[in-house]
Design a protein around this motif. Sequence first.
Motif, mmCIF file in Angstrom:
data_model
loop_
_atom_site.group_PDB
_atom_site.id
_atom_site.type_symbol
_atom_site.label_atom_id
_atom_site.label_comp_id
_atom_site.label_asym_id
_atom_site.label_seq_id
_atom_site.Cartn_x
_atom_site.Cartn_y
_atom_site.Cartn_z
ATOM 1 N N ARG A 161 0.838 -1.211 0.000
ATOM 2 C CA ARG A 161 0.000 0.000 0.000
ATOM 3 C C ARG A 161 0.863 1.247 0.000
ATOM 4 O O ARG A 161 0.554 2.239 -0.672
ATOM 5 N N GLN A 162 1.999 1.200 0.719
ATOM 6 C CA GLN A 162 2.893 2.352 0.808
ATOM 7 C C GLN A 162 3.806 2.465 -0.415
ATOM 8 O O GLN A 162 4.533 3.452 -0.547
ATOM 9 N N GLY A 163 3.768 1.484 -1.287
ATOM 10 C CA GLY A 163 4.622 1.527 -2.467
ATOM 11 C C GLY A 163 6.072 1.189 -2.185
ATOM 12 O O GLY A 163 6.965 1.530 -2.981
ATOM 13 N N ILE A 164 6.336 0.494 -1.080
ATOM 14 C CA ILE A 164 7.709 0.145 -0.725
ATOM 15 C C ILE A 164 8.112 -1.171 -1.376
ATOM 16 O O ILE A 164 9.271 -1.349 -1.769
ATOM 17 N N ILE A 165 7.165 -2.106 -1.501
ATOM 18 C CA ILE A 165 7.435 -3.353 -2.210
ATOM 19 C C ILE A 165 6.357 -3.573 -3.261
ATOM 20 O O ILE A 165 5.289 -2.947 -3.220
ATOM 21 N N ALA A 166 6.643 -4.441 -4.205
ATOM 22 C CA ALA A 166 5.673 -4.818 -5.235
ATOM 23 C C ALA A 166 5.914 -6.266 -5.608
ATOM 24 O O ALA A 166 7.043 -6.756 -5.539
ATOM 25 N N ARG A 167 4.869 -6.939 -5.970
ATOM 26 C CA ARG A 167 4.997 -8.325 -6.416
ATOM 27 C C ARG A 167 5.106 -8.355 -7.938
ATOM 28 O O ARG A 167 4.419 -7.616 -8.627
ATOM 29 N N GLU A 168 5.981 -9.187 -8.412
ATOM 30 C CA GLU A 168 6.046 -9.451 -9.841
ATOM 31 C C GLU A 168 6.226 -10.950 -10.023
ATOM 32 O O GLU A 168 6.526 -11.664 -9.068
ATOM 33 N N ARG A 169 6.029 -11.412 -11.234
ATOM 34 C CA ARG A 169 6.142 -12.839 -11.469
ATOM 35 C C ARG A 169 7.539 -13.318 -11.085
ATOM 36 O O ARG A 169 8.544 -12.853 -11.621
ATOM 37 N N GLY A 170 7.575 -14.221 -10.134
ATOM 38 C CA GLY A 170 8.843 -14.809 -9.736
ATOM 39 C C GLY A 170 9.620 -14.050 -8.683
ATOM 40 O O GLY A 170 10.755 -14.414 -8.377
ATOM 41 N N GLY A 171 9.052 -12.980 -8.103
ATOM 42 C CA GLY A 171 9.814 -12.260 -7.099
ATOM 43 C C GLY A 171 9.041 -11.174 -6.384
ATOM 44 O O GLY A 171 7.948 -10.773 -6.794
ATOM 45 N N ILE A 172 9.640 -10.704 -5.294
ATOM 46 C CA ILE A 172 9.140 -9.546 -4.551
ATOM 47 C C ILE A 172 10.153 -8.432 -4.758
ATOM 48 O O ILE A 172 11.326 -8.572 -4.390
ATOM 49 N N VAL A 173 9.721 -7.335 -5.357
ATOM 50 C CA VAL A 173 10.625 -6.226 -5.644
ATOM 51 C C VAL A 173 10.573 -5.239 -4.483
ATOM 52 O O VAL A 173 9.492 -4.803 -4.071
ATOM 53 N N ILE A 174 11.736 -4.902 -3.944
ATOM 54 C CA ILE A 174 11.816 -3.865 -2.917
ATOM 55 C C ILE A 174 12.108 -2.557 -3.640
ATOM 56 O O ILE A 174 13.243 -2.305 -4.066
ATOM 57 N N LEU A 175 11.090 -1.749 -3.796
ATOM 58 C CA LEU A 175 11.212 -0.504 -4.548
ATOM 59 C C LEU A 175 11.966 0.563 -3.768
ATOM 60 O O LEU A 175 12.663 1.392 -4.351
ATOM 61 N N GLN A 176 11.823 0.537 -2.439
ATOM 62 C CA GLN A 176 12.468 1.543 -1.599
ATOM 63 C C GLN A 176 13.250 0.859 -0.470
ATOM 64 O O GLN A 176 12.859 0.921 0.699
ATOM 65 N N PRO A 177 14.361 0.197 -0.781
ATOM 66 C CA PRO A 177 15.122 -0.495 0.269
ATOM 67 C C PRO A 177 15.637 0.444 1.346
ATOM 68 O O PRO A 177 15.750 0.057 2.508
ATOM 69 N N GLU A 178 15.933 1.681 0.966
ATOM 70 C CA GLU A 178 16.462 2.619 1.948
ATOM 71 C C GLU A 178 15.425 2.935 3.022
ATOM 72 O O GLU A 178 15.783 3.170 4.194
ATOM 73 N N ALA A 179 14.155 2.943 2.643
ATOM 74 C CA ALA A 179 13.094 3.180 3.621
ATOM 75 C C ALA A 179 13.065 2.066 4.663
ATOM 76 O O ALA A 179 12.874 2.314 5.860
ATOM 77 N N LEU A 180 13.268 0.833 4.229
ATOM 78 C CA LEU A 180 13.312 -0.286 5.167
ATOM 79 C C LEU A 180 14.535 -0.172 6.073
ATOM 80 O O LEU A 180 14.439 -0.395 7.285
ATOM 81 N N ARG A 181 15.680 0.182 5.501
ATOM 82 C CA ARG A 181 16.909 0.294 6.302
ATOM 83 C C ARG A 181 16.772 1.388 7.352
ATOM 84 O O ARG A 181 17.198 1.209 8.500
ATOM 85 N N ARG A 182 16.213 2.536 6.953
ATOM 86 C CA ARG A 182 16.087 3.651 7.906
ATOM 87 C C ARG A 182 15.205 3.276 9.083
ATOM 88 O O ARG A 182 15.518 3.593 10.236
ATOM 89 N N SER A 183 14.089 2.603 8.811
ATOM 90 C CA SER A 183 13.191 2.223 9.906
ATOM 91 C C SER A 183 13.863 1.231 10.849
ATOM 92 O O SER A 183 13.702 1.305 12.071
ATOM 93 N N LEU A 184 14.649 0.310 10.281
ATOM 94 C CA LEU A 184 15.363 -0.661 11.107
ATOM 95 C C LEU A 184 16.414 0.016 11.977
ATOM 96 O O LEU A 184 16.500 -0.227 13.179
ATOM 97 N N GLU A 185 17.228 0.858 11.373
ATOM 98 C CA GLU A 185 18.304 1.509 12.100
ATOM 99 C C GLU A 185 17.769 2.391 13.216
ATOM 100 O O GLU A 185 18.323 2.416 14.322
ATOM 101 N N ALA A 186 16.688 3.094 12.948
ATOM 102 C CA ALA A 186 16.121 3.977 13.964
ATOM 103 C C ALA A 186 15.640 3.178 15.172
ATOM 104 O O ALA A 186 15.875 3.561 16.330
ATOM 105 N N GLU A 187 14.979 2.052 14.913
ATOM 106 C CA GLU A 187 14.467 1.233 16.022
ATOM 107 C C GLU A 187 15.594 0.597 16.813
ATOM 108 O O GLU A 187 15.575 0.583 18.041
ATOM 109 N N LEU A 188 16.604 0.069 16.109
ATOM 110 C CA LEU A 188 17.715 -0.584 16.816
ATOM 111 C C LEU A 188 18.529 0.415 17.615
ATOM 112 O O LEU A 188 18.983 0.119 18.729
ATOM 113 N N GLU A 189 18.706 1.613 17.089
ATOM 114 C CA GLU A 189 19.431 2.642 17.842
ATOM 115 C C GLU A 189 18.665 3.014 19.101
ATOM 116 O O GLU A 189 19.247 3.210 20.169
ATOM 117 N N ALA A 190 17.333 3.103 18.990
ATOM 118 C CA ALA A 190 16.509 3.428 20.159
ATOM 119 C C ALA A 190 16.582 2.317 21.210
ATOM 120 O O ALA A 190 16.654 2.581 22.415
#
Length: 256
Positions: free
Chosen positions: A223-252
């Motif tokens: 829904r947020q447009g961060i990932i999309a499904r395509e035939r044969g795979g899951i495309v991560i359209l915005q990998p940096e968005a996933l990394r930022r959310s992870l780093e922020a939580e782990l730092e906290a």
Amino acid sequence: MTAEKGSVGDTAAPEREMSRLDRLRRLPILREAGEAALTRAAEAASWRSYGPGGLILDLDDATGDVWFVLEGTVRIQVRTPSGRELILTDIQAGGFFGEIAAVDGAPRTAGATALTRARLCAVPAAAFMDAACSTPAACRALLRHVTEILRRQAKRLLEREALPVRLRVHAELLRLSRPRIGRDGAQDGEQRIVTPPPRQHILAARIGTRREAVSREFAELMRQGIIARERGGIVILQPEALRRSLEAELEAETDL
């Protein structure tokens, strides 16, 4: 040494591509081993083939063999006291498993199953330790490998203890992904792809949650447009968005 349940083919058949000694010499952890010790390991080794789903090792198995994956993929998993399975990792050709039991002599803490048709080489614990400790360089290689396991497990434990399901999904998608290559052979921007796409119940078993929770998180990421499904795979359209959310939580969580 006889073939274990789930194995197929003649374990005594000669290796056509190269000698057994040459195959062992090419394996990562044994490249620095001394020639005499490596020869003894080759003589003691057995070579096994397994079909998809074939049981290689079970939890609490008392054997100490170290298993080298020559072809195919092997899944390492544990069972919780409630009977649920938790996937630790999938080992591709060129990898190996069972070295911890070879080092400490304790029963297995995880099971191993052939995920695809697989060809493996089993080296008895004594022969493996003889080869791995036969030269200072080989011993350092073993120590580095065990250290990598400890670091990886510590990271996974931190994720499971400190992160909500949403971020555990983010972390696993990034871990499973690789750069997405376009039709021209060049990398497609920063996009990454997970292929083949894991089934949701498998992804749930990898991160210690339930399939329904993974399904909800996938729907929200799409829904947020961060990932999309395509035939044969899951495309991560915005990998940096996933990394930022992870780093922020782990730092906290760790007050870094």
